[in-house]
Motif scaffolding. Structure first.
Motif, PDB file in Angstrom:
ATOM      1  N   THR A  63       0.815  -1.218   0.000  1.00  0.00           N
ATOM      2  CA  THR A  63       0.000   0.000   0.000  1.00  0.00           C
ATOM      3  C   THR A  63       0.848   1.267   0.000  1.00  0.00           C
ATOM      4  OG1 THR A  63      -0.109   0.079   2.409  1.00  0.00           O
ATOM      5  CG2 THR A  63      -1.801  -1.212   1.278  1.00  0.00           C
ATOM      6  N   ALA A  64       2.137   1.138   0.329  1.00  0.00           N
ATOM      7  CA  ALA A  64       3.035   2.298   0.346  1.00  0.00           C
ATOM      8  C   ALA A  64       4.405   1.855  -0.160  1.00  0.00           C
ATOM      9  CB  ALA A  64       3.137   2.871   1.758  1.00  0.00           C
ATOM     10  N   PRO A  65       4.530   1.576  -1.463  1.00  0.00           N
ATOM     11  CA  PRO A  65       5.749   0.964  -2.011  1.00  0.00           C
ATOM     12  C   PRO A  65       6.962   1.887  -2.111  1.00  0.00           C
ATOM     13  CG  PRO A  65       4.198   1.457  -3.767  1.00  0.00           C
ATOM     14  CD  PRO A  65       3.480   1.737  -2.479  1.00  0.00           C
ATOM     15  N   THR A  66       6.793   3.196  -1.874  1.00  0.00           N
ATOM     16  CA  THR A  66       7.929   4.117  -1.977  1.00  0.00           C
ATOM     17  C   THR A  66       8.335   4.595  -0.584  1.00  0.00           C
ATOM     18  OG1 THR A  66       6.637   6.175  -2.112  1.00  0.00           O
ATOM     19  CG2 THR A  66       6.938   4.912  -4.155  1.00  0.00           C
ATOM     20  N   ASP A  67       9.374   5.442  -0.537  1.00  0.00           N
ATOM     21  CA  ASP A  67       9.824   6.010   0.735  1.00  0.00           C
ATOM     22  C   ASP A  67       8.996   7.225   1.152  1.00  0.00           C
ATOM     23  OD1 ASP A  67      11.808   4.162   1.180  1.00  0.00           O
ATOM     24  OD2 ASP A  67      13.379   5.343   0.200  1.00  0.00           O
ATOM     25  N   PHE A  68       8.117   7.684   0.263  1.00  0.00           N
ATOM     26  CA  PHE A  68       7.292   8.846   0.594  1.00  0.00           C
ATOM     27  C   PHE A  68       6.216   8.464   1.601  1.00  0.00           C
ATOM     28  CE2 PHE A  68       9.096  10.046  -3.493  1.00  0.00           C
ATOM     29  CZ  PHE A  68       9.522  11.340  -3.222  1.00  0.00           C
ATOM     30  N   ASP A  69       5.816   9.427   2.417  1.00  0.00           N
ATOM     31  CA  ASP A  69       4.792   9.173   3.428  1.00  0.00           C
ATOM     32  C   ASP A  69       3.422   9.179   2.744  1.00  0.00           C
ATOM     33  OD1 ASP A  69       3.530   8.714   5.776  1.00  0.00           O
ATOM     34  OD2 ASP A  69       3.810  10.719   6.602  1.00  0.00           O
ATOM     35  N   THR A  70       3.021   8.024   2.261  1.00  0.00           N
ATOM     36  CA  THR A  70       1.777   7.872   1.501  1.00  0.00           C
ATOM     37  C   THR A  70       0.563   8.215   2.363  1.00  0.00           C
ATOM     38  OG1 THR A  70       2.834   6.075   0.282  1.00  0.00           O
ATOM     39  CG2 THR A  70       0.438   6.248   0.107  1.00  0.00           C
ATOM     40  N   PRO A  71      -0.380   9.028   1.865  1.00  0.00           N
ATOM     41  CA  PRO A  71      -1.590   9.371   2.638  1.00  0.00           C
ATOM     42  C   PRO A  71      -2.365   8.123   3.043  1.00  0.00           C
ATOM     43  CG  PRO A  71      -1.366  10.815   0.736  1.00  0.00           C
ATOM     44  CD  PRO A  71      -0.336   9.733   0.568  1.00  0.00           C
ATOM     45  N   LEU A  72      -3.022   8.196   4.190  1.00  0.00           N
ATOM     46  CA  LEU A  72      -3.784   7.051   4.696  1.00  0.00           C
ATOM     47  C   LEU A  72      -4.890   6.650   3.718  1.00  0.00           C
ATOM     48  CD1 LEU A  72      -4.124   8.004   8.478  1.00  0.00           C
ATOM     49  CD2 LEU A  72      -2.429   6.526   7.402  1.00  0.00           C
ATOM     50  N   SER A  73      -5.534   7.639   3.111  1.00  0.00           N
ATOM     51  CA  SER A  73      -6.618   7.341   2.169  1.00  0.00           C
ATOM     52  C   SER A  73      -6.104   6.549   0.965  1.00  0.00           C
ATOM     53  CB  SER A  73      -7.281   8.636   1.694  1.00  0.00           C
ATOM     54  OG  SER A  73      -6.321   9.494   1.086  1.00  0.00           O
ATOM     55  N   THR A  74      -4.886   6.880   0.509  1.00  0.00           N
ATOM     56  CA  THR A  74      -4.289   6.159  -0.614  1.00  0.00           C
ATOM     57  C   THR A  74      -3.990   4.720  -0.229  1.00  0.00           C
ATOM     58  OG1 THR A  74      -3.283   8.203  -1.446  1.00  0.00           O
ATOM     59  CG2 THR A  74      -2.360   6.125  -2.251  1.00  0.00           C
ATOM     60  N   ARG A  75      -3.495   4.522   0.975  1.00  0.00           N
ATOM     61  CA  ARG A  75      -3.185   3.171   1.464  1.00  0.00           C
ATOM     62  C   ARG A  75      -4.459   2.317   1.496  1.00  0.00           C
ATOM     63  NH1 ARG A  75       1.720   3.266   4.895  1.00  0.00           N
ATOM     64  NH2 ARG A  75       2.655   5.332   4.762  1.00  0.00           N
ATOM     65  N   VAL A  76      -5.503   2.889   2.061  1.00  0.00           N
ATOM     66  CA  VAL A  76      -6.771   2.162   2.179  1.00  0.00           C
ATOM     67  C   VAL A  76      -7.361   1.881   0.794  1.00  0.00           C
ATOM     68  CG1 VAL A  76      -9.173   2.385   2.928  1.00  0.00           C
ATOM     69  CG2 VAL A  76      -7.309   2.962   4.496  1.00  0.00           C
ATOM     70  N   ASN A  77      -7.345   2.887  -0.077  1.00  0.00           N
ATOM     71  CA  ASN A  77      -7.903   2.707  -1.424  1.00  0.00           C
ATOM     72  C   ASN A  77      -7.160   1.638  -2.216  1.00  0.00           C
ATOM     73  OD1 ASN A  77      -9.855   4.649  -1.012  1.00  0.00           O
ATOM     74  ND2 ASN A  77      -8.642   6.320  -1.895  1.00  0.00           N
TER      75      ASN A  77
END
Length: 329
Positions: A63-77
């Motif tokens: 859900t977060a394949p990069t080093d960037f702090d992926t938004p929670l909504s993006t992870r869930v989606n």
């Protein structure tokens, strides 16, 4: 028979390295000279967990394949769109951001208050985590978290230790601990779905004797002591010397004591073991210079033994000194 390939597991490594989420790092750790970002641990465990699951036949999605702090909504989606069957989020807890006082420790499993299948998996996982490195089992915590509330599948957020607990902070960069956590979570996934866990074939660990082989003393363990491949934390090897055991020491370097096989054990300011120097080594020390320890310009002691110097520095650090110096007399 249940087929692991029928299931898709969403793996979520909490927070990110760029930009670093405020407060999501350890306090400054003197022994390694740096902070440890939470995601440094989360990302490593997630990678090991994916490897474990794939070896056991499961499909995975990050859900977060990069080093960037992926938004929670993006992870869930990401998990919802992939129609994942289970969501696992990897985190490391914190209390007040300092090593002061008696900070809490241990691991926990956080789920939506509705419980259900999420709670079932959480309890299975806690059972496996309890079998590993000795930590406090803080149990299942029911609370409203975004990633457990808005995912459309059973979801558990694991806090696998405390960043501001002095012992557990160093576990974050211990590769054997990272792998252990991943392995235990993979075992839990297998048990949850009724899949037989496949153990990875391991090659025997062999330590080759290295360096000078002149005995300088003997160490008597005051507690179970982990060994390391090199004189630095994060290089653990699968050997633990039991409390009461004796080991010959062949070299001492900055609080690290080398054994015959080339592995090292940390003194931890004399807390891990009692060191008894050979008569020859003691005579050399007696002829050596005395070093004095100064805190904020004031001498707090003068010592020949390295452990005594390190213990004095450790005691001084508890009072947040402005300056610590070690000088030859």
């Amino acid at each position: 028979m249940t087929e692991a390939s029928n299931y898709l597991i969403a793996i979520d490594d909490g927070h990110g390295l760029a930009p670093l989420t405020p407060g999501k790092r350890t306090p400054f750790i003197q022994s390694i000279g740096r902070f440890i970002p939470e995601n440094e641990f989360n990302k490593a465990v997630a990678a090991y967990l994916i490897k474990e699951l794939k070896r056991n036949g499961f499909n995975t999605v990050e859900t977060a394949p990069t080093d960037f702090d992926t938004p929670l909504s993006t992870r869930v989606n990401t998990a919802n769109k992939a129609r994942a069957d289970l969501f696992i989020s990897i985190h490391y807890n914190a209390f007040d951001g300092t090593f002061e006082g008696r900070n809490p420790e241990g691991f926990s499993a956080h789920i939506d208050p509705s419980g259900g299948k999420s709670e079932k998996f959480a309890k299975i996982a806690l059972g496996h985590l309890t079998k590993g490195t000795v930590q406090k089992n803080r149990g299942v915590v029911k609370q409203q978290l975004y990633v457990t509330a808005y995912t459309k599948m059973p979801a558990v957020l694991f806090e696998l230790g405390f960043m501001d607990h002095s012992r557990e902070a160093l576990l974050m960069i211990d590769k054997s601990f990272q792998q252990e956590c991943a392995r235990e979570l993979a075992m839990a996934v297998c048990e949850y779905y009724g899949v037989t866990y496949k153990t990875e074939k391991e090659t025997p660990y062999v330590i080759q004797p290295s360096g000078k082989q002149t005995k300088v003393g003997e160490a008597i363990m005051l507690r179970d002591v982990q060994t390391y491949a090199r004189p630095e934390f994060g290089t653990q090897v699968p050997i633990v010397i039991k409390k009461g055991a004796k080991r010959n020491i062949y070299e001492i370097e900055n609080g690290w004591y080398r054994l015959y096989g080339g592995e090292y054990i940390p003194s931890s300011y004399g807390k891990n073991f009692t060191f008894i120097a050979t008569k020859k080594e003691q005579a050399i020390k007696n002829e050596g210079s005395i070093r004095r320890v100064l805190v904020n310009g004031k001498q707090v002691g003068a010592f020949k033994e390295e452990d005594s110097i390190l213990r004095a520095i450790s005691d001084a650090l508890k009072d947040s000194p402005q300056k610590i110096e070690v000088e030859e007399k």
